[in-house]
Write an enzyme that holds these catalytic residues in place. Structure first.
Site, PDB file in Angstrom:
ATOM      1  N   GLY A  73       0.601  -0.918   0.007  1.00 37.99           N
ATOM      2  CA  GLY A  73      -0.146   0.518   0.194  1.00 37.99           C
ATOM      3  C   GLY A  73       0.886   1.150   0.145  1.00 37.99           C
ATOM      4  O   GLY A  73       0.824   1.842  -0.503  1.00 37.99           O
ATOM      5  N   SER A  74       1.870   1.684   0.817  1.00 33.18           N
ATOM      6  CA  SER A  74       3.200   2.471   0.765  1.00 33.18           C
ATOM      7  C   SER A  74       3.130   2.122  -1.069  1.00 33.18           C
ATOM      8  O   SER A  74       3.625   3.507  -1.136  1.00 33.18           O
ATOM      9  CB  SER A  74       3.972   1.355   1.588  1.00 33.18           C
ATOM     10  OG  SER A  74       3.461   1.586   2.374  1.00 33.18           O
ATOM     11  N   ASN A 153      -6.755   4.520   9.450  1.00 30.11           N
ATOM     12  CA  ASN A 153      -5.924   3.893   9.820  1.00 30.11           C
ATOM     13  C   ASN A 153      -5.736   3.461  11.263  1.00 30.11           C
ATOM     14  O   ASN A 153      -5.544   2.741  12.457  1.00 30.11           O
ATOM     15  CB  ASN A 153      -4.913   2.839   9.294  1.00 30.11           C
ATOM     16  CG  ASN A 153      -4.273   4.399   9.290  1.00 30.11           C
ATOM     17  OD1 ASN A 153      -3.906   5.669   8.811  1.00 30.11           O
ATOM     18  ND2 ASN A 153      -2.715   3.807   9.962  1.00 30.11           N
ATOM     19  N   GLN A 183      -7.813   0.653   4.274  1.00 26.14           N
ATOM     20  CA  GLN A 183      -8.246   0.017   5.569  1.00 26.14           C
ATOM     21  C   GLN A 183      -9.183  -0.199   5.641  1.00 26.14           C
ATOM     22  O   GLN A 183     -10.443  -1.386   5.582  1.00 26.14           O
ATOM     23  CB  GLN A 183      -8.390   0.945   7.124  1.00 26.14           C
ATOM     24  CG  GLN A 183      -6.711   0.984   7.584  1.00 26.14           C
ATOM     25  CD  GLN A 183      -6.448  -0.130   8.180  1.00 26.14           C
ATOM     26  OE1 GLN A 183      -7.328  -0.982   8.795  1.00 26.14           O
ATOM     27  NE2 GLN A 183      -5.613  -0.452   8.432  1.00 26.14           N
ATOM     28  N   SER A 203      -3.845  -2.491  -0.212  1.00 27.09           N
ATOM     29  CA  SER A 203      -3.228  -3.797  -0.030  1.00 27.09           C
ATOM     30  C   SER A 203      -3.613  -4.994   0.669  1.00 27.09           C
ATOM     31  O   SER A 203      -4.503  -4.934   0.868  1.00 27.09           O
ATOM     32  CB  SER A 203      -1.839  -2.878   1.582  1.00 27.09           C
ATOM     33  OG  SER A 203      -1.083  -4.217   1.817  1.00 27.09           O
ATOM     34  N   GLY A 204      -2.961  -6.267   0.363  1.00 29.32           N
ATOM     35  CA  GLY A 204      -3.367  -7.320   0.470  1.00 29.32           C
ATOM     36  C   GLY A 204      -3.311  -7.806   1.912  1.00 29.32           C
ATOM     37  O   GLY A 204      -4.229  -8.567   2.452  1.00 29.32           O
ATOM     38  N   HIS A 205      -2.065  -7.235   2.862  1.00 30.47           N
ATOM     39  CA  HIS A 205      -2.667  -7.158   3.968  1.00 30.47           C
ATOM     40  C   HIS A 205      -3.271  -7.133   5.327  1.00 30.47           C
ATOM     41  O   HIS A 205      -3.218  -7.878   6.107  1.00 30.47           O
ATOM     42  CB  HIS A 205      -0.632  -8.044   4.097  1.00 30.47           C
ATOM     43  CG  HIS A 205      -0.028  -6.790   5.340  1.00 30.47           C
ATOM     44  ND1 HIS A 205      -0.360  -6.392   6.437  1.00 30.47           N
ATOM     45  CD2 HIS A 205      -0.196  -5.097   4.460  1.00 30.47           C
ATOM     46  CE1 HIS A 205       0.011  -4.964   6.407  1.00 30.47           C
ATOM     47  NE2 HIS A 205       0.152  -4.599   5.121  1.00 30.47           N
ATOM     48  N   THR A 241       9.652  -8.243 -11.989  1.00 32.49           N
ATOM     49  CA  THR A 241       8.326  -9.475 -12.459  1.00 32.49           C
ATOM     50  C   THR A 241       7.492  -9.762 -11.767  1.00 32.49           C
ATOM     51  O   THR A 241       7.621  -9.981 -10.412  1.00 32.49           O
ATOM     52  CB  THR A 241       9.234 -10.609 -11.819  1.00 32.49           C
ATOM     53  OG1 THR A 241      10.882 -10.148 -13.311  1.00 32.49           O
ATOM     54  CG2 THR A 241       8.677 -11.935 -12.966  1.00 32.49           C
ATOM     55  N   CYS A 329       3.342   1.701  11.717  1.00 35.49           N
ATOM     56  CA  CYS A 329       4.753   2.082  11.200  1.00 35.49           C
ATOM     57  C   CYS A 329       5.286   3.109  11.830  1.00 35.49           C
ATOM     58  O   CYS A 329       6.270   3.238  12.518  1.00 35.49           O
ATOM     59  CB  CYS A 329       3.985   2.934  10.252  1.00 35.49           C
ATOM     60  SG  CYS A 329       3.214   1.977   8.439  1.00 35.49           S
TER      61      CYS A 329
HETATM   62  N1  PLP Z   1      -2.307   3.327   4.276  1.00 40.24           N
HETATM   63  C1  PLP Z   1      -2.849   2.813   4.985  1.00 40.24           C
HETATM   64  C2  PLP Z   1      -4.496   3.613   5.744  1.00 40.24           C
HETATM   65  C3  PLP Z   1      -3.028   1.905   6.150  1.00 40.24           C
HETATM   66  O1  PLP Z   1      -3.364   1.306   7.159  1.00 40.24           O
HETATM   67  C4  PLP Z   1      -1.204   1.517   5.963  1.00 40.24           C
HETATM   68  C5  PLP Z   1      -0.368   0.019   6.550  1.00 40.24           C
HETATM   69  O2  PLP Z   1      -0.472   0.379   7.598  1.00 40.24           O
HETATM   70  C6  PLP Z   1      -1.420   1.795   4.260  1.00 40.24           C
HETATM   71  C7  PLP Z   1      -1.396   2.724   3.320  1.00 40.24           C
HETATM   72  C8  PLP Z   1       0.662   0.680   3.940  1.00 40.24           C
HETATM   73  O3  PLP Z   1      -0.163  -0.496   3.548  1.00 40.24           O
HETATM   74  P1  PLP Z   1       1.357  -1.161   3.263  1.00 40.24           P
HETATM   75  O4  PLP Z   1       1.465  -1.975   4.895  1.00 40.24           O
HETATM   76  O5  PLP Z   1       0.736  -2.530   2.257  1.00 40.24           O
HETATM   77  O6  PLP Z   1       2.495  -0.567   2.842  1.00 40.24           O
END
Ligand code: PLP
Length: 390
Positions: A73-74, A153, A183, A203-205, A241, A329
């Protein structure tokens, strides 16, 4: 025997679903080709990639070519902001965002400011919503991009994105709108075509896919400068890839999340409300961060003034309960949360806040365990706090 863990930090990450793992496994040892290769193994991989892309596009209601798979996601947020700003810099240098975005947006904006862009940061009200009047006044002729997250988040508040898009496009049809929906995915209904957003990050996780796979939706016709240069993957926009196993897993995770969405949401809202009501009732002077309504089913951030967030976290961890003090983070830096500060909370509440984030596996028994144990922990920590005893 390992200790039973009560995992209430699902906004940080989630465990991979069995169905997702099963979907991924063939791509490690059998269908391991490179989607760019011309032989049969490559064609097999390319087919899997294009099927995953089609599946995701169908689920989110967009065109397959509007999906760019990324690593996290970042990356999607960095790509959307820096890619759009640098592609459109001849049109203007002004960007609008909010004061409580994820660090991957905040720090991309800081980098853009260093490159000469000007950023207006919208205020957040006490309930956790952006100021739409300020947005209306802030959109200018030279505003090239507006970035407002769909759901926060740390406190879970859902932002009025539809209104944001209407306001922006009415004032300047050329201004792009990006939204971080990391989120929100799996919890809110997302209809990309109906919404009319230009760029959206996922984002997947956070939805039971593995860490290391994500995507950026880019509406057809929107220009972006690539961040990663190299081969011609992802429509020449993102070299590298493709990780077919993870992409197939991500597509499966979105499918599962959307199929189960209303049932899971109902269950999580009930548990989340029980947690909020129970803690506010049992712990004097505790308060919910953000409004009661318009929040994700999964997240509750609660302030326990007089007890330090990190001490609460460690005491809960000793009982096997995993929570967080803010976004994953920024946890290690121990800096006070920019989100809670943006809400206008006093210092004791900023420092004494805990984020609980549930998922579909959370149970009533787990919530009861928290309700039975946390009040005593807060009482003890408050008794040790000179600032509280004063
Ligand atoms: N944006 C939001 C709102 C998030 O909560 C997060 C992860 O905590 C991210 C972006 C970043 O995603 P990733 O951990 O896949 O880089």
């Amino acid at each position: 025997m390992s200790k039973k863990i009560i995992y209430l930090d699902n906004a940080a990450t989630t465990k991979v679903d069995d169905a997702v793992l099963k979907e991924m496994l063939p791509y490690f040892k059998e269908k391991y080709g490179n989607a760019s290769s011309l032989h049969s193994k490559g064609i097999e991989a390319e087919k899997a990639l294009s099927e995953a892309r089609k599946k995701v596009a169908g689920l989110l209601n967009c065109l397959p070519e509007e999906i760019i798979f990324t690593s996290c996601g970042s990356e999607s947020n960095n790509f959307a902001l820096k890619g759009a700003a640098h592609a459109l810099k001849e049109r203007g240098k002004h960007i609008i965002s909010s004061k409580f975005e994820h660090p991957s947006v905040m720090n991309s904006l800081r980098a853009l400011e260093e490159d000469g862009f000007e950023v207006t940061y919208l205020n957040i009200d006490r309930n956790g919503f952006i100021d739409l009047n300020q947005l209306k006044k802030s959109v200018r002729k030279d505003t090239l991009l507006v970035s407002v997250m769909l759901a926060n988040n740390e406190i879970g508040m859902i932002q009025p994105l539809k209104e944001v898009i209407e306001i922006v496009k009415q004032k300047n049809p050329g201004t792009l709108v990006h939204s971080d929906a990391v989120q929100a995915l799996g919890k809110l209904k997302i209809d990309l075509k109906g919404l009319g957003v230009d760029l959206m990050s996922f984002s997947g996780h956070k939805i039971h896919a593995p860490k290391g796979v994500a995507l950026l939706f880019k509406k057809k016709g929107v220009a972006l400068k690539p961040l990663i240069h190299g081969g011609e993957q992802e429509n020449k926009l993102r070299a590298g890839t493709e990780n077919i196993a993870f992409i197939a897993g991500f597509a499966k995770a979105i499918e599962v999340a959307l199929n189960e969405r209303s049932e899971n949401n109902k269950k999580m809202i009930k548990l989340r409300n029980k947690l909020i009501d129970g803690l506010l009732e049992k712990i004097p002077q505790s308060s919910l961060n953000g409004a009661r309504e318009n929040r994700l089913p999964t997240i509750a951030s609660i302030a326990f003034p007089g007890a330090e967030g990190e001490s609460i976290l460690l005491r809960l961890d000793a009982l096997g309960i995993c929570v967080s003090t803010g976004s994953a983070c920024s946890q290690k830096s121990l800096k006070p949360s920019h989100v809670l500060k943006a809400l206008g909370l006093d210092a004791l509440r900023v420092h004494g806040s805990i984020r609980f984030s549930l998922n579909k596996h959370s149970t009533e028994k787990e919530i009861d365990f928290v309700l039975d144990n946390l009040p005593g922990i807060i009482k003890e920590l408050r008794e040790m706090s000179p600032a509280w005893r004063k």
